[in-house]
Design a protein around this motif. Structure first.
Motif, short mmCIF file in Angstrom:
data_model
loop_
_atom_site.label_atom_id
_atom_site.label_comp_id
_atom_site.label_asym_id
_atom_site.label_seq_id
_atom_site.Cartn_x
_atom_site.Cartn_y
_atom_site.Cartn_z
N VAL A 41 49.81 39.19 31.94
CA VAL A 41 50.89 40.13 32.23
C VAL A 41 51.93 40.00 31.13
N PHE A 42 52.05 41.02 30.30
CA PHE A 42 53.00 41.00 29.19
C PHE A 42 54.36 41.50 29.66
N ASP A 43 55.36 40.64 29.51
CA ASP A 43 56.74 40.96 29.88
C ASP A 43 57.62 39.97 29.13
N VAL A 44 58.90 40.01 29.40
CA VAL A 44 59.78 39.02 28.76
C VAL A 44 59.27 37.62 29.05
N GLN A 45 58.82 37.39 30.28
CA GLN A 45 58.14 36.15 30.63
C GLN A 45 56.65 36.44 30.76
N THR A 46 55.94 36.40 29.66
CA THR A 46 54.51 36.68 29.68
C THR A 46 53.78 35.55 30.39
N ARG A 47 52.81 35.93 31.21
CA ARG A 47 52.15 34.93 32.07
C ARG A 47 50.73 35.40 32.40
N LEU A 48 49.86 34.44 32.71
CA LEU A 48 48.51 34.75 33.18
C LEU A 48 48.54 34.74 34.71
N GLU A 49 48.07 35.83 35.31
CA GLU A 49 48.00 35.93 36.77
C GLU A 49 46.56 36.16 37.19
N ASN A 50 46.25 35.71 38.40
CA ASN A 50 44.96 35.99 39.00
C ASN A 50 45.08 37.22 39.91
N ASP A 51 44.32 38.24 39.59
CA ASP A 51 44.20 39.43 40.43
C ASP A 51 45.55 40.07 40.79
N PRO A 52 46.38 40.40 39.81
CA PRO A 52 47.62 41.09 40.16
C PRO A 52 47.33 42.44 40.80
N ARG A 53 48.11 42.81 41.79
CA ARG A 53 47.93 44.05 42.56
C ARG A 53 46.55 44.07 43.25
N GLY A 54 46.10 42.89 43.66
CA GLY A 54 44.77 42.79 44.24
C GLY A 54 44.59 43.63 45.49
N ALA A 55 45.63 43.74 46.31
CA ALA A 55 45.52 44.53 47.54
C ALA A 55 45.29 46.01 47.21
N GLU A 56 45.96 46.50 46.18
CA GLU A 56 45.75 47.89 45.77
C GLU A 56 44.33 48.08 45.23
N ARG A 57 43.87 47.12 44.45
CA ARG A 57 42.51 47.20 43.90
C ARG A 57 41.48 47.26 45.02
N ARG A 58 41.62 46.39 46.01
CA ARG A 58 40.66 46.36 47.12
C ARG A 58 40.71 47.65 47.92
N PHE A 59 41.88 48.20 48.11
CA PHE A 59 42.02 49.43 48.88
C PHE A 59 41.29 50.59 48.20
N PHE A 60 41.49 50.78 46.91
CA PHE A 60 40.87 51.91 46.23
C PHE A 60 39.40 51.68 45.96
N ALA A 61 38.93 50.44 46.01
CA ALA A 61 37.50 50.17 45.83
C ALA A 61 36.67 50.78 46.95
N GLN A 62 37.30 51.20 48.05
CA GLN A 62 36.59 51.80 49.17
C GLN A 62 36.23 53.26 48.91
N THR A 63 36.83 53.87 47.88
CA THR A 63 36.61 55.29 47.59
C THR A 63 35.79 55.44 46.33
N PRO A 64 34.68 56.19 46.35
CA PRO A 64 33.88 56.39 45.14
C PRO A 64 34.73 56.96 44.00
N TYR A 65 34.45 56.49 42.81
CA TYR A 65 35.22 56.91 41.64
C TYR A 65 34.35 57.69 40.67
N VAL A 66 34.84 58.83 40.22
CA VAL A 66 34.23 59.59 39.15
C VAL A 66 35.31 59.85 38.12
N GLN A 67 34.99 59.60 36.85
CA GLN A 67 35.98 59.80 35.79
C GLN A 67 36.54 61.22 35.84
N PRO A 68 37.85 61.39 35.89
CA PRO A 68 38.42 62.74 35.84
C PRO A 68 37.93 63.48 34.60
N GLY A 69 37.48 64.70 34.82
CA GLY A 69 36.96 65.50 33.71
C GLY A 69 35.46 65.48 33.58
N THR A 70 34.80 64.52 34.26
CA THR A 70 33.35 64.40 34.10
C THR A 70 32.60 64.56 35.41
#
Length: 519
Positions: A490-519
């Protein structure tokens, strides 16, 4: 506190801000495979702008690029070449657009790492000539050679004509073939500019990153680059040939050209072709016609990152980056998003904001559960970023992890400021930071910490170009992305390594099939 290397880099970059002199008898004059060129020398950095790598594409519309006619007298390379015709704000446009630019600390046999930047603009607009892409500071900072380039865009680079006329088999990927020819130029010529043809890194933002992801699955690009970094630009799937043909038919109809008279396009003015491309997209159902890479089984034989990461690029280390509030760049200045309420938000999110088939009410409820203090506007930006922009980056990082190929993932949290004064880590904010060009016109990143974050990110890219590993002393240890911890810098004034930032959002959207916009 800045390190000694960062301080020296900043001092060198300050000196580079002076206006360079024009060519003089002592100006650098390397010889390319096509002929000699004359550049400029400015505070220790040599620049060569508008170097031709391909012939004029106007006589060769919708066909693969051709090499230029060689020359014997030195040609001045002092100004940027023309950009591809487009509806954007580029002042200098022409179908004669196959030019590149080089910045180097010297023409000696230094065998410096080479950093080739591929510009964004959704395959439709842009060029390699933006002040933000000026390679002087990066070349000085890292003792590297920096290259930017122009290529055919929109319908000129990606209109798929082959199913209507067999005489245009590569038309759906002509823009990609331009980039490949530019990389071949780098392979064959960069040693004359002090670069190492065996250490070529490609990096690009937005559409530039998507172009790179596509190159990673394009057989004719294999071996032309040895590291890849994508910044807010992924390409999980390309256009299929049938959908691409539907778009071509819609474009032909708007241009007044019958599908049996494709070759009439060869004589039409570029302006008329661009105007016809404003027709509604029949596949997406919103916006004007999308033109991008096509699985044509001529140049591109598979989707870039579907169903998996391409085998041909398993040995190419990769950086995959995104910004925390990507869609603020697209939605933050739209008056339609002013004064949103919880009642008006669902209609605003569907269909073209989220761009996936999910009930907006369900998305809003989940975000209100995760972030009870957020406003409707924050939910709009956060959910559209996670569902439509960040999602493809996660898919690519997961595919690389499954493949066992290294991918270092980052999230940019350091904010920029939009023209209307809104602040956030929006789409494009990391470009000026990666180039260490925070003071360039249009950068819109400044204030406390900007130079520090630029130093961290640009040094990571330089280290990656040099060794294939982005770690450097001013960063916390950056581990490759794995499915267990999902390590993310995570690049910021205090740059740091995080495990799974925004993981809850990632898991939520993983339930919906994804197709690249435009394709």
């Amino acid at each position: 506190m800045l390190t000694r290397r960062e301080t020296l880099g900043a001092l060198a970059a300050t000196a580079l801000a002076a206006t360079p002199a024009r060519a003089a008898p002592t100006s650098p004059r390397p010889t390319t495979a096509h002929g000699p060129v004359i550049g400029l020398r400015d505070h220790g950095i040599l620049s060569f702008k508008g170097v031709r790598y391909g012939a004029d594409t106007r006589p060769n519309r919708f066909q693969p690029p051709r090499i230029p006619v060689s020359w014997s007298r030195p040609v001045e390379a002092l100004d940027y070449g023309a950009a591809s015709p487009q509806s954007g704000g580029e002042a200098n446009q022409s179908e004669d657009c196959l030019f590149l630019n080089v910045w180097t600390p010297g023409l000696d046999a230094g065998r410096r790492p080479v950093m080739v930047y591929i510009h964004g603009g959704a395959y439709s607009t842009g060029s390699g000539s933006s002040p933000i892409y000026d390679g002087s500071r990066l070349a000085a900072r890292g003792d590297v050679v920096v290259v930017t380039l122009n290529h055919r865009l929109n319908l000129f680079g990606y209109a798929y004509l082959h199913r209507l006329d067999a005489g245009f088999p590569h038309s759906g990927n002509a823009g990609q073939l331009d980039i490949i020819q530019a990389l071949q130029w780098v392979r064959d010529n960069i040693a004359a500019f002090g670069g190492d043809p065996d250490r070529v890194m490609v990096f690009g933002q937005s559409g530039g990153g998507a172009k790179i992801a596509t190159l990673m699955a394009t057989p004719s690009a294999k071996g032309l680059f040895h590291r890849a970094a994508t910044m807010s630009g992924q390409q999980v799937t390309a256009s299929g040939p049938l959908n691409a043909t539907r778009r071509t038919r819609a474009w032909l109809e708007a241009a007044g050209v019958g599908p049996d008279r494709v070759r009439d396009l060869l004589d039409m003015p570029a302006e008329a072709l661009l105007e016809a491309a404003r027709a509604p997209d029949p596949v997406l159902g919103y916006g004007s016609l999308y033109f991008g890479p096509v699985v044509d089984h001529q140049s591109l034989f598979r989707h870039p990152f579907y169903p998996d990461a391409p085998d041909q690029s398993a040995g190419v280390p990769m950086i995959i980056g995104n910004t925390r509030e990507e869609t603020l760049a697209f939605l933050g200045g739209n008056p339609a998003n002013t004064g949103l309420t919880w009642e008006s938000l669902p209609d605003r999110m569907a269909p073209d904001v989220m761009r996936i088939d999910v009930a907006p009410e369900v998305v809003i409820a989940e975000y209100r559960r995760l972030y009870p203090d957020w406003t409707p506007d924050q939910v709009l930006i956060g959910a559209s970023t996670a569902g439509r922009s960040w999602r493809a980056a996660v898919i690519e990082a997961e595919a690389r992890a499954v493949q066992g190929a290294p991918a270092w993932v980052y999230q940019m949290d350091f904010p920029g400021t939009l023209e209307n004064g809104r602040s956030g880590a929006y789409h494009t904010v990391d470009i000026a930071l990666a180039f260490d060009n925070v003071d360039a016109p249009g950068a819109r990143v400044a204030g406390p910490g900007a130079r520090q974050v630029a130093a961290r990110l640009s040094d990571a890219f330089i280290a990656f170009a040099r060794s294939g590993d982005p770690n450097h002393p001013a960063l916390p240890a950056w581990k490759p992305y794995g499915l267990m911890n999902r390590e993310t810098m995570v690049f910021d004034v205090q740059t740091r390594l995080e495990n799974d930032p925004r993981g809850a959002e990632r898991r939520f959207f993983a339930q919906t099939p994804y197709v690249q916009p435009g394709t």
